[in-house]
Design an enzyme around this catalytic site. Structure first.
Site, short mmCIF file in Angstrom:
data_model
loop_
_atom_site.label_atom_id
_atom_site.label_comp_id
_atom_site.label_asym_id
_atom_site.label_seq_id
_atom_site.Cartn_x
_atom_site.Cartn_y
_atom_site.Cartn_z
N CYS A 6 -57.58 31.10 43.45
CA CYS A 6 -58.14 32.30 43.53
C CYS A 6 -59.25 32.21 44.90
O CYS A 6 -60.01 31.27 44.92
CB CYS A 6 -59.34 32.68 42.60
SG CYS A 6 -60.57 33.61 42.84
N THR A 12 -56.56 10.04 47.21
CA THR A 12 -56.44 10.91 48.50
C THR A 12 -56.46 9.60 49.45
O THR A 12 -55.96 9.62 50.70
CB THR A 12 -57.52 11.75 48.49
OG1 THR A 12 -57.34 12.68 47.58
CG2 THR A 12 -57.71 12.34 49.86
N HIS A 33 -58.48 7.84 37.92
CA HIS A 33 -58.96 8.68 36.75
C HIS A 33 -57.78 9.36 36.32
O HIS A 33 -57.94 10.41 35.27
CB HIS A 33 -60.05 9.60 37.55
CG HIS A 33 -59.46 10.47 38.47
ND1 HIS A 33 -59.00 11.81 38.13
CD2 HIS A 33 -59.10 10.31 39.77
CE1 HIS A 33 -58.74 12.58 39.37
NE2 HIS A 33 -58.46 11.60 40.26
N1 PLP Z 1 -51.74 13.08 44.61
C1 PLP Z 1 -51.41 13.61 43.65
C2 PLP Z 1 -49.90 14.07 43.24
C3 PLP Z 1 -52.36 14.17 42.69
O1 PLP Z 1 -52.01 15.00 41.48
C4 PLP Z 1 -53.78 13.96 43.00
C5 PLP Z 1 -54.78 14.48 42.41
O2 PLP Z 1 -54.65 15.50 41.51
C6 PLP Z 1 -54.09 13.26 44.27
C7 PLP Z 1 -52.93 12.57 45.03
C8 PLP Z 1 -55.44 12.83 44.51
O3 PLP Z 1 -55.77 11.66 44.01
P1 PLP Z 1 -57.54 11.77 43.93
O4 PLP Z 1 -58.17 12.83 43.08
O5 PLP Z 1 -57.97 10.30 43.10
O6 PLP Z 1 -58.16 11.42 45.35
#
Ligand code: PLP
Length: 410
Positions: A324, A72, A200
């Protein structure tokens, strides 16, 4: 009870080798890599080694790798860091199926005065590249398009996208959080300017991400502070996390081809087993361009949450295509953008595999799932006549839903 984890697009089990590599940096080797003394300086060396391991997996230079706190943060840094660079360019292009890390950031910029274009997808989750060509203008600062979708697994044609975007001189960012470690990425041949991913999702630790920034690409930092990460991300480095992420990249790169083939076969076995044993199921998304570990299955006329709860009792972890919130069901924006009928959207279930899954586990799921689906269909208030495209998306659920299954964020 069995424990079959099929929610690897949400997060993955950390590899033992990764944890072993991290342990010294969580205990006795706690020096700050920016310090002058040996205690810290040695850790600088380990951070740089991890940077090289990441670069080797991506086919780029080590000095193009910026460590962040998560996927993110990488997405936010890329988008905001480009958008605010040149105040004459006020247009951003993205897609309707991005993860909230990109979608919400772009929509926030729209509130701040940027013009935003969200490209549509077809019923298989594919982009129309003509729409992209038409959307690009001289004031387009940034195009941010995910590499593969976290819900459907559909892979976008990044090479073609890059070619189009480069013709117009805009900057291209891709959210590759679901891609790195699952399929090969070679940035020496793929002309994207920025790429995000997260530790992760590839058997590395949580709390560490990567932003690749191509040499020569200017970027304003999101986190202002010290000079860490070439001045592009202030803050003392998470040395243990970075070392773990480096190891995770090394492991992913060492077995990428065999593992993606093996995992792909298991995914196909699961999909075919379910299709064979359960009536009224559909695969959501383009099966010809898809991540090998992901399947999104629409079980018609039933609720994804109810499926998840019943699977959970059998020790099977999967994920649903709707969320939900406050008693009504808000289906996934991705499946809605694909125009999937609401009778199918609500029952959409994502199974995402990893290198730790076995055939025995998959066969267990194939054996158990038909009874779950049959039972829920008996309880369902949906009927095939609800399947018209005009039918409403929101409705009150009849089956008790688990509290806290929030908006899809993985
Ligand atoms: N972008 C995509 C396509 C994701 O699937 C995710 C998390 O599931 C993220 C961004 C965000 O990653 P993070 O959980 O490391 O912030």
């Amino acid at each position: 009870m069995k424990n079959v984890y099929l929610d690897n697009n949400a997060t993955t089990r950390m590899a033992d080798e990764v944890l072993n590599e991290m342990m010294p940096f969580l205990t006795e080797r706690y020096g700050n890599p920016s310090s002058m003394h040996t205690f810290g300086g040695e850790n600088r060396h380990n951070v740089d080694r991890a940077r090289q391991q990441v670069a080797d997996l991506l086919g780029c230079y080590a000095d193009e790798i910026i460590f962040t706190g998560c996927g993110t943060e990488s997405d936010n840094t890329a988008i905001r860091g480009i958008a605010h660079l040149d105040n004459k360019k006020r247009h951003i292009i993205t897609t309707r199926v991005e993860h909230p890390a990109v979608r919400t950031t772009c929509r926030q910029l729209q509130r701040e005065g940027f013009r935003l274009t969200e490209l549509s997808v077809d019923e298989k989750g594919r982009l129309n590249l003509d729409e992209l060509r038409q959307a690009l203008t001289d004031d387009t600062a940034l195009v941010t398009v995910m590499f593969a979708n976290n819900e459907s697994g559909v892979i976008f044609p990044l090479e073609q996208i890059a070619e189009i975007v480069k013709e117009h001189g805009a900057i291209l960012h891709t959210d590759a959080v679901q891609v790195v470690g699952k399929i090969p990425v070679n940035l020496s041949r793929l002309p994207v300017d920025l790429l995000s991913f997260s530790g992760h999702k590839l058997h590395g630790p949580k709390g560490v991400g990567v932003l690749y920034v191509r040499r020569g690409t200017s970027l304003l930092p999101l986190l202002l502070g010290g000079h860490q990460e070439f001045g592009k991300r202030g803050g003392t480095e998470n040395v243990a996390g970075i070392v773990g992420l480096g190891k995770a990249c090394e492991l992913a790169g060492a077995h990428l081809d065999e593992e993606s083939e093996r995992v792909g076969k298991l995914r196909d076995r699961l999909e075919q087993g379910i299709i064979k044993n359960c009536p009224d199921v559909k695969i959501n998304g383009d099966v010809t361009a898809r991540l090998p570990n992901t399947t999104n299955i629409g079980f018609e006329y039933i609720e994804g949450e109810a499926i998840l709860l019943m699977l959970d009792r059998l020790g099977i972890a999967a994920s649903s295509g709707s969320a939900c919130t406050s008693g009504s069901l808000e289906p996934s924006h991705v499946l809605r953008a694909m125009g999937i009928p609401f009778t199918s959207v609500h029952g959409a279930t994502r199974f995402s595999l990893s290198r730790y899954n076995t055939q025995e586990e998959i066969d267990y799921v194939i054996r158990e799932i038909p009874a779950v689906i049959k039972r829920l269909r008996e309880l369902s208030m949906f009927t095939p006549k609800d399947a018209s495209p005009q039918a409403p998306y929101e409705r009150k659920p009849e089956i008790a839903l688990s509290p806290g299954l929030g908006e899809r964020e993985s």
